[in-house]
Motif scaffolding. Structure first.
Motif, PDB file in Angstrom:
ATOM      1  N   ASP A   1      -7.155  10.917  -4.352  1.00  0.00           N
ATOM      2  CA  ASP A   1      -7.424  10.665  -5.773  1.00  0.00           C
ATOM      3  C   ASP A   1      -6.558   9.544  -6.320  1.00  0.00           C
ATOM      4  O   ASP A   1      -6.983   8.810  -7.224  1.00  0.00           O
ATOM      5  N   ARG A   2      -5.340   9.385  -5.782  1.00  0.00           N
ATOM      6  CA  ARG A   2      -4.439   8.372  -6.334  1.00  0.00           C
ATOM      7  C   ARG A   2      -4.966   6.951  -6.117  1.00  0.00           C
ATOM      8  O   ARG A   2      -4.558   6.025  -6.814  1.00  0.00           O
ATOM      9  N   ARG A   3      -5.868   6.778  -5.167  1.00  0.00           N
ATOM     10  CA  ARG A   3      -6.412   5.439  -4.934  1.00  0.00           C
ATOM     11  C   ARG A   3      -7.090   4.895  -6.186  1.00  0.00           C
ATOM     12  O   ARG A   3      -6.990   3.714  -6.497  1.00  0.00           O
ATOM     13  N   GLY A   4      -7.816   5.767  -6.910  1.00  0.00           N
ATOM     14  CA  GLY A   4      -8.545   5.306  -8.090  1.00  0.00           C
ATOM     15  C   GLY A   4      -7.937   5.750  -9.405  1.00  0.00           C
ATOM     16  O   GLY A   4      -8.589   5.593 -10.446  1.00  0.00           O
ATOM     17  N   ALA A   5      -6.734   6.288  -9.380  1.00  0.00           N
ATOM     18  CA  ALA A   5      -6.123   6.818 -10.603  1.00  0.00           C
ATOM     19  C   ALA A   5      -5.856   5.709 -11.620  1.00  0.00           C
ATOM     20  O   ALA A   5      -5.409   4.617 -11.282  1.00  0.00           O
ATOM     21  N   ASN A   6      -6.148   6.000 -12.888  1.00  0.00           N
ATOM     22  CA  ASN A   6      -5.874   5.065 -13.995  1.00  0.00           C
ATOM     23  C   ASN A   6      -5.153   5.791 -15.124  1.00  0.00           C
ATOM     24  O   ASN A   6      -5.688   6.750 -15.662  1.00  0.00           O
ATOM     25  N   PRO A   7      -3.939   5.360 -15.473  1.00  0.00           N
ATOM     26  CA  PRO A   7      -3.141   4.330 -14.796  1.00  0.00           C
ATOM     27  C   PRO A   7      -2.621   4.864 -13.457  1.00  0.00           C
ATOM     28  O   PRO A   7      -2.658   6.070 -13.235  1.00  0.00           O
ATOM     29  N   PRO A   8      -2.115   3.974 -12.591  1.00  0.00           N
ATOM     30  CA  PRO A   8      -1.593   4.448 -11.308  1.00  0.00           C
ATOM     31  C   PRO A   8      -0.416   5.370 -11.503  1.00  0.00           C
ATOM     32  O   PRO A   8       0.379   5.197 -12.438  1.00  0.00           O
ATOM     33  N   GLY A   9      -0.295   6.352 -10.627  1.00  0.00           N
ATOM     34  CA  GLY A   9       0.750   7.351 -10.784  1.00  0.00           C
ATOM     35  C   GLY A   9       2.068   6.900 -10.207  1.00  0.00           C
ATOM     36  O   GLY A   9       2.170   5.910  -9.496  1.00  0.00           O
ATOM     37  N   LEU A  10       3.096   7.647 -10.543  1.00  0.00           N
ATOM     38  CA  LEU A  10       4.454   7.420 -10.024  1.00  0.00           C
ATOM     39  C   LEU A  10       4.905   8.670  -9.284  1.00  0.00           C
ATOM     40  O   LEU A  10       4.634   9.798  -9.707  1.00  0.00           O
ATOM     41  N   LEU A  11       5.584   8.460  -8.164  1.00  0.00           N
ATOM     42  CA  LEU A  11       6.164   9.600  -7.440  1.00  0.00           C
ATOM     43  C   LEU A  11       7.583   9.838  -7.913  1.00  0.00           C
ATOM     44  O   LEU A  11       8.281   8.908  -8.274  1.00  0.00           O
TER      45      LEU A  11
ATOM     46  N   GLN B   1       0.821  -1.202   0.000  1.00  0.00           N
ATOM     47  CA  GLN B   1       0.000   0.000   0.000  1.00  0.00           C
ATOM     48  C   GLN B   1       0.861   1.261   0.000  1.00  0.00           C
ATOM     49  O   GLN B   1       1.958   1.271   0.564  1.00  0.00           O
ATOM     50  N   GLY B   2       0.335   2.326  -0.593  1.00  0.00           N
ATOM     51  CA  GLY B   2       1.017   3.607  -0.576  1.00  0.00           C
ATOM     52  C   GLY B   2       1.232   4.175  -1.958  1.00  0.00           C
ATOM     53  O   GLY B   2       1.091   3.471  -2.974  1.00  0.00           O
ATOM     54  N   PRO B   3       1.575   5.450  -2.061  1.00  0.00           N
ATOM     55  CA  PRO B   3       1.713   6.102  -3.370  1.00  0.00           C
ATOM     56  C   PRO B   3       2.776   5.487  -4.267  1.00  0.00           C
ATOM     57  O   PRO B   3       2.716   5.658  -5.485  1.00  0.00           O
ATOM     58  N   CYS B   4       3.758   4.783  -3.693  1.00  0.00           N
ATOM     59  CA  CYS B   4       4.809   4.149  -4.505  1.00  0.00           C
ATOM     60  C   CYS B   4       4.542   2.666  -4.765  1.00  0.00           C
ATOM     61  O   CYS B   4       5.414   1.958  -5.275  1.00  0.00           O
ATOM     62  N   ALA B   5       3.342   2.186  -4.406  1.00  0.00           N
ATOM     63  CA  ALA B   5       3.059   0.754  -4.521  1.00  0.00           C
ATOM     64  C   ALA B   5       3.218   0.259  -5.954  1.00  0.00           C
ATOM     65  O   ALA B   5       3.809  -0.806  -6.195  1.00  0.00           O
ATOM     66  N   TYR B   6       2.671   1.012  -6.908  1.00  0.00           N
ATOM     67  CA  TYR B   6       2.804   0.578  -8.294  1.00  0.00           C
ATOM     68  C   TYR B   6       4.270   0.562  -8.728  1.00  0.00           C
ATOM     69  O   TYR B   6       4.714  -0.371  -9.405  1.00  0.00           O
ATOM     70  N   ALA B   7       5.037   1.575  -8.344  1.00  0.00           N
ATOM     71  CA  ALA B   7       6.444   1.642  -8.721  1.00  0.00           C
ATOM     72  C   ALA B   7       7.212   0.433  -8.204  1.00  0.00           C
ATOM     73  O   ALA B   7       8.099  -0.100  -8.889  1.00  0.00           O
ATOM     74  N   VAL B   8       6.878  -0.013  -7.004  1.00  0.00           N
ATOM     75  CA  VAL B   8       7.554  -1.186  -6.430  1.00  0.00           C
ATOM     76  C   VAL B   8       7.264  -2.424  -7.274  1.00  0.00           C
ATOM     77  O   VAL B   8       8.169  -3.206  -7.602  1.00  0.00           O
ATOM     78  N   LEU B   9       6.001  -2.621  -7.662  1.00  0.00           N
ATOM     79  CA  LEU B   9       5.646  -3.782  -8.479  1.00  0.00           C
ATOM     80  C   LEU B   9       6.263  -3.693  -9.872  1.00  0.00           C
ATOM     81  O   LEU B   9       6.721  -4.702 -10.423  1.00  0.00           O
ATOM     82  N   ARG B  10       6.265  -2.517 -10.428  1.00  0.00           N
ATOM     83  CA  ARG B  10       6.886  -2.337 -11.745  1.00  0.00           C
ATOM     84  C   ARG B  10       8.367  -2.690 -11.693  1.00  0.00           C
ATOM     85  O   ARG B  10       8.878  -3.430 -12.549  1.00  0.00           O
ATOM     86  N   ASP B  11       9.065  -2.173 -10.679  1.00  0.00           N
ATOM     87  CA  ASP B  11      10.494  -2.448 -10.557  1.00  0.00           C
ATOM     88  C   ASP B  11      10.769  -3.921 -10.242  1.00  0.00           C
ATOM     89  O   ASP B  11      11.862  -4.422 -10.513  1.00  0.00           O
TER      90      ASP B  11
END
Length: 409
Positions: free
Chosen positions: A399-409, A166-176
């Protein structure tokens, strides 16, 4: 239902957890290595951390970077077979026919009197295969309810390990970490991704009100999944967290917890502790257009006669002292409810709470409400009477909870 399978499942749960040493989740070796606070508690018979290092730092990881939480003790049931959809539609409040494969929805289920047994998430893994996740254990209830349906029910709590990222960097972690295509997941959508010699199911869900994902993998692949995520997460300051930080975030998000914000029907010892969906804010999920389901008549009758007795509300509390399990009064005299969960929100800079009130308070009478809080100051308890205001939930909406695509910090 196959009788032999039912007998095996019932025999397994009769042992219970009382007097038994707490079991360790598949991720425990990694958690134990990080557990500087040595602050553990029992979660459904498993050893789980309240905090690993520092609750404040863990909370800010959820809101500022990324946080990893072990959800393996969460009860997980696999429900499959030609009658799975019809069975779950009879059992739960929402219309399962509207839940497409590869999707998740939040739901609840009740007894025949309409009282809530639990809430949880229902994952549709395939047309005839589901996973139901919940706080409490319900295997006997599910097995009894399945009579007459062509369905198989398996408790896979120990077989399937789970992580919440969970958190604003969650997508970045999975991508990496190399989960190609995870950016395509919309809120409440799931997909399978290759991992080691098997697969991991990733859903865009969570319990923090933030951008987040939940990952489910067979227990034998748990440590390799942790290591994969942990290594990729270091550049984004990924931190492992315990329940205390998660609980603060879920209160901000306005989410409720069984046997905290309401007492489940199977564990309630007193009649006045039972709750209908409308009394704990779950009225929106009661789908009266679908075929009959458990408790439908009782819910409709309570609405028709106006016999609903309670309401769950969000509160803002004056001052900076949270007061869980504190009594609420009208005009500082008449007791009208109780705080079920409370915290100081560092983001909102407010004390916020979830509370159960006796109607009409919380519905048509919202004036002059006070909470009685006891605080320890210089080795002596002091009583504080603080004014409270009823406010909508969620307290915090990102807003980032439902953002499509998920954002990156």
């Amino acid at each position: 239902m196959i009788p032999t399978a039912r007998s095996r499942n019932l025999a397994a749960i009769q042992h219970g957890h009382i007097g038994e040493e707490l079991r360790q989740t598949p991720f425990h070796p990694r958690l134990e290595a990080l557990a500087h606070a040595n602050d553990w508690y029992a979660w459904s018979g498993f050893k789980a951390p309240h905090s690993l290092y520092d609750e404040e730092l863990e909370y800010f990881a959820i809101r500022s970077t990324a946080a990893l939480f072990d959800i393996s003790p969460m009860t997980k049931y696999r429900i499959e077979g030609p009658g799975a959809e019809a069975f779950l539609n009879r059992l739960t409040l929402r219309d399962v026919r509207k839940l497409a494969p590869g999707r998740v929805h939040y739901t609840a289920w009740c007894d025949d009197e309409g009282h809530v047994l639990d809430d949880g998430t229902l994952f549709r893994l395939a047309p005839d295969r589901f996973r139901l996740c919940s706080q409490e254990r319900h295997l006997p209830w599910l097995l009894d309810s399945a009579v007459g349906f062509d369905v198989r029910i398996t408790d896979e709590t120990e077989a399937v390990a789970g992580l919440a990222l969970q958190g604003p960097c969650a997508y970045a972690v999975l991508r990496d970490a190399g989960f190609d295509g995870v950016e395509k997941l919309r809120p409440f959508q799931l997909a399978d991704f290759p991992h080691a010699a098997g697969t991991v199911t990733i859903s865009r869900t969570g319990f923090t009100g933030d951008l987040g994902y939940e990952l489910f993998v067979s227990a034998d692949l748990a440590l390799s999944l942790w290591d994969r995520i942990w290594q990729s997460g270091q550049r984004n300051r990924l931190r492992a967290i315990g329940y205390s930080a998660l609980n603060r975030a879920r209160i901000e998000a306005g989410f409720i917890v069984a046997n905290a914000d309401f007492v489940t029907a199977e564990t309630a010892l007193r009649e006045d502790r039972l709750r209908l969906p409308d009394e704990i804010g779950l009225d929106w999920m009661v789908d009266l257009e679908k075929p009959n389901f458990n408790g439908r008549h009782a819910m409709m009758e309570a609405r028709r006669t106006g016999s609903l007795r309670h309401v769950l509300v969000g509160l803002e509390v004056d001052g900076n002292v949270a007061g869980p399990l504190s009594l609420i009064y009208h005009r500082q005299k008449r007791e009208v409810g109780i705080v079920t969960a409370a915290t100081w929100s560092p983001i909102l800079k407010k004390s916020i709470a979830i509370a159960s009130l006796s109607r009409p308070f919380g519905i048509s009478r919202n004036d002059d409400l006070w909470v009685e809080i006891y605080v320890l100051r210089e080795l002596q308890y002091q009583k504080l009477m603080k004014r409270v205001r009823i406010v909508p939930r969620p307290f915090l909406k990102l807003d980032r909870r439902g953002a499509n695509p998920p954002g990156l910090l």
